[in-house]
Design an enzyme around this catalytic site. Sequence first.
Site, short mmCIF file in Angstrom:
data_model
loop_
_atom_site.label_atom_id
_atom_site.label_comp_id
_atom_site.label_asym_id
_atom_site.label_seq_id
_atom_site.Cartn_x
_atom_site.Cartn_y
_atom_site.Cartn_z
N HIS A 125 0.81 -1.13 0.10
CA HIS A 125 -0.07 -0.04 0.15
C HIS A 125 0.82 1.13 -0.04
CE1 HIS A 125 -3.60 -1.95 0.29
NE2 HIS A 125 -3.35 -2.64 1.51
N ASP A 162 -2.82 -10.83 -2.40
CA ASP A 162 -3.34 -10.18 -1.07
C ASP A 162 -4.90 -9.84 -1.51
OD1 ASP A 162 -2.26 -8.52 1.61
OD2 ASP A 162 -4.01 -7.96 0.86
N ASP A 245 -4.74 -12.90 3.35
CA ASP A 245 -5.87 -12.46 3.84
C ASP A 245 -7.11 -12.69 3.09
OD1 ASP A 245 -4.77 -10.69 2.26
OD2 ASP A 245 -4.86 -8.90 3.70
#
Length: 307
Positions: A125, A162, A245
């Site tokens: 990010h 992810d 995740d």
Amino acid sequence: MSVALYTHASCLAHDPGPGHPESPARLAAVLDALDAPRFAALDRRQAPRATRAQLERVHRADLVDDILSNVPATGWCRLDADTVMSPASAEAALRAAGAACAAVDAVLTTPLQRAFCAVRPPGHHATPSSSMGFCLFNNVAVAAAQALAVHRLERVAIVDFDVHHGNGTQDIFWSDARVLYASSHQWPLYPGTGARGDTGAGNIVNAPLPAGAGSIDFRDAFNRIVLPALDEFAPQLIFISAGFDAHRLDPLAGLELEADDYAWVTRRLLDLARRHAQGRVVSSLEGGYDLGALAESSAAHVGAMLG
């Protein structure tokens, strides 16, 4: 097959505070899983620090200054609503980015072909100018820039599975046709980027999945969208932003993957690496917030890398 495991104790010392999902227990769970006898063949290596020159290939100098000079002596420093620094955070971030760079150097200059960086904080990010989403420096982006600048590769690919889209990685390489960024992720979801129509300079490939999507949808997205794009691009090195995740037990999202899906996608990426990249793959830990699912999924991923 030799696989290097890069990590450092500093990455366990980064502590965003009580109740924060990106806790030291995440990395401890991964390392405990990789201590099982079946991982005895891992070549365990200490992560070095990234240099300023390495960081500033993808991050603005003022961001690097903010991270390295604003380390709290005690307590916490909040960079945004989700991203927190403790006294050990800058060192951890340097080691996390340094691990990925060292892995690049190793797979491009020695017989080693594969590496997994068990590090935190995560990275995908972080943008050129901002730390966000639990991420301080963009570890995989720093490493991709290392491959381009130092080793003079012409084509590298970053594959990100992810559950959250890697907005920082996409932003960094938006107009750099030497880097293919391909992401599967839940959409809509934080950070709100990653639409199918986001294509950059033709080098951005997004395969968004709706909440509730599971193994069939994930594998179909890779088979139809991600893997063909990678095959056509023919990367000389493959990076993996390995977030776990999207597992069905993860508390921060709503996809329904199982640990075996991570073994499956890793094997597919290794096939591509053998075809185009002399087998060279560098993977770095991103998200994953249910400790049991994270341990099982990372073990599946590294187990596939070991073959």
